[in-house]
Design a protein around this motif. Sequence first.
Motif, PDB file in Angstrom:
ATOM      1  N   TRP A   8       0.851  -1.186   0.000  1.00  0.00           N
ATOM      2  CA  TRP A   8       0.000   0.000   0.000  1.00  0.00           C
ATOM      3  C   TRP A   8       0.886   1.235   0.000  1.00  0.00           C
ATOM      4  N   TYR A   9       0.576   2.181  -0.880  1.00  0.00           N
ATOM      5  CA  TYR A   9       1.383   3.401  -0.970  1.00  0.00           C
ATOM      6  C   TYR A   9       0.504   4.577  -1.375  1.00  0.00           C
ATOM      7  N   ASN A  10       1.088   5.775  -1.318  1.00  0.00           N
ATOM      8  CA  ASN A  10       0.387   7.017  -1.611  1.00  0.00           C
ATOM      9  C   ASN A  10       0.739   7.487  -3.023  1.00  0.00           C
ATOM     10  N   THR A  11      -0.178   7.305  -3.977  1.00  0.00           N
ATOM     11  CA  THR A  11       0.086   7.712  -5.357  1.00  0.00           C
ATOM     12  C   THR A  11       0.155   9.222  -5.522  1.00  0.00           C
ATOM     13  N   LYS A  12      -0.347   9.979  -4.549  1.00  0.00           N
ATOM     14  CA  LYS A  12      -0.334  11.437  -4.664  1.00  0.00           C
ATOM     15  C   LYS A  12       1.022  12.033  -4.291  1.00  0.00           C
ATOM     16  N   CYS A  13       1.897  11.228  -3.712  1.00  0.00           N
ATOM     17  CA  CYS A  13       3.261  11.667  -3.417  1.00  0.00           C
ATOM     18  C   CYS A  13       4.107  11.379  -4.650  1.00  0.00           C
ATOM     19  N   PRO A  14       4.666  12.418  -5.299  1.00  0.00           N
ATOM     20  CA  PRO A  14       5.434  12.186  -6.524  1.00  0.00           C
ATOM     21  C   PRO A  14       6.648  11.280  -6.325  1.00  0.00           C
ATOM     22  N   VAL A  15       7.301  11.369  -5.171  1.00  0.00           N
ATOM     23  CA  VAL A  15       8.469  10.523  -4.900  1.00  0.00           C
ATOM     24  C   VAL A  15       8.030   9.076  -4.702  1.00  0.00           C
ATOM     25  N   CYS A  16       6.975   8.874  -3.903  1.00  0.00           N
ATOM     26  CA  CYS A  16       6.462   7.520  -3.643  1.00  0.00           C
ATOM     27  C   CYS A  16       5.972   6.878  -4.937  1.00  0.00           C
ATOM     28  N   ASP A  17       5.191   7.619  -5.692  1.00  0.00           N
ATOM     29  CA  ASP A  17       4.623   7.098  -6.927  1.00  0.00           C
ATOM     30  C   ASP A  17       5.735   6.751  -7.918  1.00  0.00           C
ATOM     31  N   GLY A  18       6.723   7.623  -8.033  1.00  0.00           N
ATOM     32  CA  GLY A  18       7.849   7.351  -8.929  1.00  0.00           C
ATOM     33  C   GLY A  18       8.629   6.122  -8.504  1.00  0.00           C
ATOM     34  N   GLY A  19       8.870   5.999  -7.197  1.00  0.00           N
ATOM     35  CA  GLY A  19       9.599   4.837  -6.688  1.00  0.00           C
ATOM     36  C   GLY A  19       8.857   3.543  -6.916  1.00  0.00           C
ATOM     37  N   ILE A  20       7.559   3.554  -6.682  1.00  0.00           N
ATOM     38  CA  ILE A  20       6.756   2.351  -6.888  1.00  0.00           C
ATOM     39  C   ILE A  20       6.681   2.023  -8.375  1.00  0.00           C
ATOM     40  N   ASN A  21       6.517   3.032  -9.217  1.00  0.00           N
ATOM     41  CA  ASN A  21       6.476   2.769 -10.661  1.00  0.00           C
ATOM     42  C   ASN A  21       7.790   2.171 -11.148  1.00  0.00           C
TER      43      ASN A  21
END
Length: 125
Positions: A8-21
Motif C-alpha cells: 500500500w502506498y500514496n500515489t499522490k506523493c510524486p516521490v512515492c509514486d515514482g519509486g513504486i512505478n
Amino acid sequence: MRSRLVVWYNTKCPVCDGGINWQRNRLVRAARAGAIEFRDINLEPAALARFGAGIEDVRRRLHAVDAEGRLFVGADCAIEAWLRTPGDAWLGRLTGLPIARQIARFVYDRFADVLYAWNRRKGHW
C-alpha cells in the motif's frame, strides 16, 4: 517461494509514486505471477484498519500485508518487496540482516519523516 505481498502506498506523493512505478517496472514477472501487488491507499483508505493503520500512516510509510496476514511497515516493507523482486532478492537478504535492518529502519524513518512533511507543505494529498 515467498507468499504474495500487497504493498500500500500514496500515489499522490510524486516521490512515492515514482519509486513504486520504478519498482513495478522491475517486477513485471513477479507482478504477473501474483507475487506482489501495488495498491493506492487513497482509493481504499480503510484497507488497513484491522491493523490500526489509516491513510495518514501509509502516507508516512509504506505498508504491506502478505498472504499470511502479516503487516510490514517502512523499511521492513521495502525488504519484503526486494525479497520478491527478481534480481533484488540479494538486497532484501542483506538489508534484512539484524544490524543492517536496524540501520535501514533508522534511515528509512528519517527520510519518510522529511518526505511526509514535504508532501504536506506541497499539498500532495
